[in-house]
Design an enzyme around this catalytic site. Structure first.
Site, PDB file in Angstrom:
ATOM      1  N   CYS B  37       0.827  -1.211   0.000  1.00 26.04           N
ATOM      2  CA  CYS B  37       0.000   0.000   0.000  1.00 26.04           C
ATOM      3  C   CYS B  37       0.860   1.259   0.000  1.00 26.04           C
ATOM      4  O   CYS B  37       0.336   2.368  -0.053  1.00 26.04           O
ATOM      5  CB  CYS B  37      -0.929   0.016   1.200  1.00 26.04           C
ATOM      6  SG  CYS B  37      -1.971  -1.430   1.297  1.00 26.04           S
ATOM      7  N   ASP B  39       2.866   2.320   2.493  1.00 27.62           N
ATOM      8  CA  ASP B  39       3.341   2.829   3.785  1.00 27.62           C
ATOM      9  C   ASP B  39       3.314   1.806   4.924  1.00 27.62           C
ATOM     10  O   ASP B  39       2.363   1.049   5.076  1.00 27.62           O
ATOM     11  CB  ASP B  39       2.655   4.129   4.230  1.00 27.62           C
ATOM     12  CG  ASP B  39       1.232   4.257   3.738  1.00 27.62           C
ATOM     13  OD1 ASP B  39       0.558   3.219   3.661  1.00 27.62           O
ATOM     14  OD2 ASP B  39       0.809   5.388   3.445  1.00 27.62           O
ATOM     15  N   CYS B  63       5.274   7.915   2.194  1.00 29.15           N
ATOM     16  CA  CYS B  63       5.417   9.221   1.564  1.00 29.15           C
ATOM     17  C   CYS B  63       5.768  10.269   2.610  1.00 29.15           C
ATOM     18  O   CYS B  63       5.810   9.985   3.814  1.00 29.15           O
ATOM     19  CB  CYS B  63       4.128   9.592   0.838  1.00 29.15           C
ATOM     20  SG  CYS B  63       2.737   9.780   1.933  1.00 29.15           S
ATOM     21  N   CYS B 106      -2.636   8.816   5.949  1.00 27.87           N
ATOM     22  CA  CYS B 106      -1.363   8.811   6.685  1.00 27.87           C
ATOM     23  C   CYS B 106      -1.605   9.096   8.169  1.00 27.87           C
ATOM     24  O   CYS B 106      -0.978   8.492   9.042  1.00 27.87           O
ATOM     25  CB  CYS B 106      -0.406   9.859   6.123  1.00 27.87           C
ATOM     26  SG  CYS B 106       0.060   9.551   4.419  1.00 27.87           S
TER      27      CYS B 106
END
Lengths: 421, 143
Positions: B37, B39, B63, B106
């Site tokens: 995915c 992360d 990221c 995130c």
């Protein structure tokens, strides 16, 4: 244009060198207009501004003469007849005209089209549209190195196959498909062959006779010409017909209406001639830079993976995955270099490059890929600076990466049950 | 993508990067996300005898906003009790870092990492309590 740029133009130096901007290594995205090309374009914006379709006065005749010369230059570059060149706004429009135009014209003969999974979006999205209109499309898998399997290609041909479309040089991984063999197979089966040569002209020899192409899409801005101009080659013998997609005045022998942008056309003609002239010297110099970049990276960074065949590849492209770092963070770390990433992480879907997926690369490696596009104005100093940056930044991101730590501890990441989210 | 200055600051100068001994009974480790995915976050907390998080470390594959989100939570959880740390919500993280909508996941991952680290610590303590005798177990489970 400022006076300093004019001076640079006169001395034929690239306009790129600018210490305040990132190093440009994205030549497969676009190229700057070569100053020699620009010089030829400029008079057609001001003094020689006439409409090439004006038959009754000298303004029109001057423009028509310039358009004819450029048509000859583009035709010569691909070993075609000037009457086989249709001006468009770019390779995307050319591909639309070729596929939709021929599919519509020949739909009585059959409804099947063949293409590859690794094609440019201009082809894939046009094929999707044709599917909505009732055509059937086979999207062929490619091999691990990005090349098509000729046996599988031939096996995909059906009695109702009317067109096959293949990307000569891939824009993401730079691999060169076996075009002459594909052309032979298609001609034997009487299937029309559309070639997307946007990334090919100026990088490899392009000869419509040698590869038996029936249609070929070309782009100005991928070969140091201006943006907004392209061409479609449409074979005359044996004659290939395409139905117009743009109507209004019957320009370009009815295939594509609209006033011709003389300055853009002059730019594309000049760029095509220059591209062929400089092909060998560019390739030699760029090939050395590419090898230097590859060796520099491989010497300094472990766990890198090259995407696509190195043997059947233009020297202008290098596509590498850096394991255990994520692509977008890598792009962010490399803000001093202008490159493209295989990670489409900016979208909510987190979809990695479909080209790298088609090569069978894992999502992780597809996400962490960087495309280095080397071009006419790239210098050795820029390559050396890039190697330094890559080594430093990949190292830094791996220090941050729990996956790198696990890799160093000898843990197989595939053995872990990751929670999807 | 235009990131906020705060994201860029955390990305360029990440706080509390590192690893703790995951077998230490005073350390809770939470690893969330998946490489496919794009992360993976690992958050570790060191909890003292008073139940206060006295140190936190992270490592993140992801990221810029994933790195920034995890860097930020290591700062936020320090000095907090476990219950206080559990009140940190993804919306707080997203707001502090001015994350764009496509990067909200995130902050969700960072919140999940806190929960996973706290749960890991508590389950270790629970296991320790069980080995000492059953009586105090109920008190632990009640959390």
């Amino acid at each position: 244009m400022s006076s300093s740029q004019i001076i640079e133009l006169e001395s034929k130096k690239p306009l790129l060198i600018d210490p305040d901007r990132p190093i440009y290594l994205d030549y497969q995205a676009t190229t700057p207009v070569d100053p020699q090309v620009l010089e030829q374009m400029l008079p057609y914006l001001t003094h020689d501004f006439g409409n090439a379709a004006s038959r009754s006065h000298a303004y029109g005749w001057t423009a028509e003469k310039a358009v004819d010369k450029a048509r000859q230059q583009v035709a010569d570059a691909i070993h075609a007849d000037p009457r086989e060149i249709v001006w468009t706004s770019g390779a995307t429009e050319s591909t639309n005209l070729a596929l939709k135009g021929a599919a519509h014209f020949y739909s009585g003969k059959g409804k099947h089209i063949i293409t590859l999974r690794t094609e440019h979006k201009a082809t894939l999205d046009t094929c999707r549209q044709l599917e909505r209109e009732g055509f059937e499309v086979t999207y062929l898998e490619v091999q691990e190195d990005g090349l098509v399997d000729l046996k599988a290609f031939e096996a995909a041909i059906r009695p109702d196959t009317i067109i096959a479309s293949v990307l000569f040089v891939n824009n993401e991984i730079g691999v060169i498909q076996p075009m002459a063999e594909i052309g032979r197979i298609l001609r034997a089966h009487k299937v029309l062959f559309h070639v997307d040569a946007a990334q090919a002209l100026g990088k490899v020899p392009v000869d419509v006779e040698a590869i038996q192409a029936d249609m070929m899409s070309l782009s100005g801005h991928k070969m140091y010409g201006p943006k907004g101009i392209g061409a479609l080659y449409v074979r005359r013998k044996p004659r290939v017909r395409v139905e117009a997609q743009v109507h209004g005045g019957g320009h370009e022998r009815g295939m594509r209406s609209g006033t011709l942008p003389t300055h853009q056309i002059v730019g594309m003609g000049a760029a095509a001639e220059l591209a062929v002239q400089l092909m060998d010297s560019d390739a030699r110099r760029i090939g050395k830079l590419r090898d230097r970049l590859l060796k520099g990276i491989q010497d300094r960074v472990e766990e890198t993976y090259i995407n696509g065949s190195m043997e059947h590849r233009v020297p202008h492209n290098l596509n590498i995955s850096f394991a255990f770092v994520e692509g977008e963070s890598l792009i962010m770390a490399l803000k001093e270099i202008a490159v493209s990433s295989g990670s489409a992480c900016t979208s909510a879907s987190l979809e990695p490059s479909y080209v790298l997926r088609a090569l069978g690369k894992s999502d992780e490696l597809a996400h962490s890929s960087i495309r280095f596009g080397i071009g006419r104005f790239t210098t050795e100093a820029e390559i050396d600076a890039t190697i330094e940056l890559i080594a430093g930044k990949v190292g830094k991101l791996r220090e941050l990466s729990p996956l790198w730590e696990m890799h160093l501890e000898g843990i197989d990441l595939n053995s872990i049950q990751w929670a999807a989210h | 993508m235009a990131y906020s200055e705060k994201v860029i600051d955390h990305y360029e100068n990440p706080r509390n990067v590192g690893a703790m001994d995951k077998d230490d009974s005073g350390v809770g480790t939470g690893m969330v996300g998946a490489p496919a995915c794009g992360d993976v976050m690992r958050l570790q907390i060191k909890v003292n005898a008073q139940g206060i998080i006295e140190d936190a470390k992270f490592k993140t594959y992801g990221c810029g906003s994933a790195i920034a989100s995890s860097s930020l939570v290591t700062e936020w959880v320090k000095g907090k009790t476990l219950d206080e740390a559990m009140t940190i919500k993804n919306s707080h993280i997203a707001e502090e870092l001015e994350l764009p909508p496509v990067k909200i996941h995130c902050s969700v991952l960072a919140e999940d990492a806190i929960k996973a680290a706290v749960e890991d610590y508590r389950s270790k303590q629970g296991a320790a309590q069980v080995s000492q005798g059953g009586e105090t177990l109920s008190a632990q489970v009640a959390h």
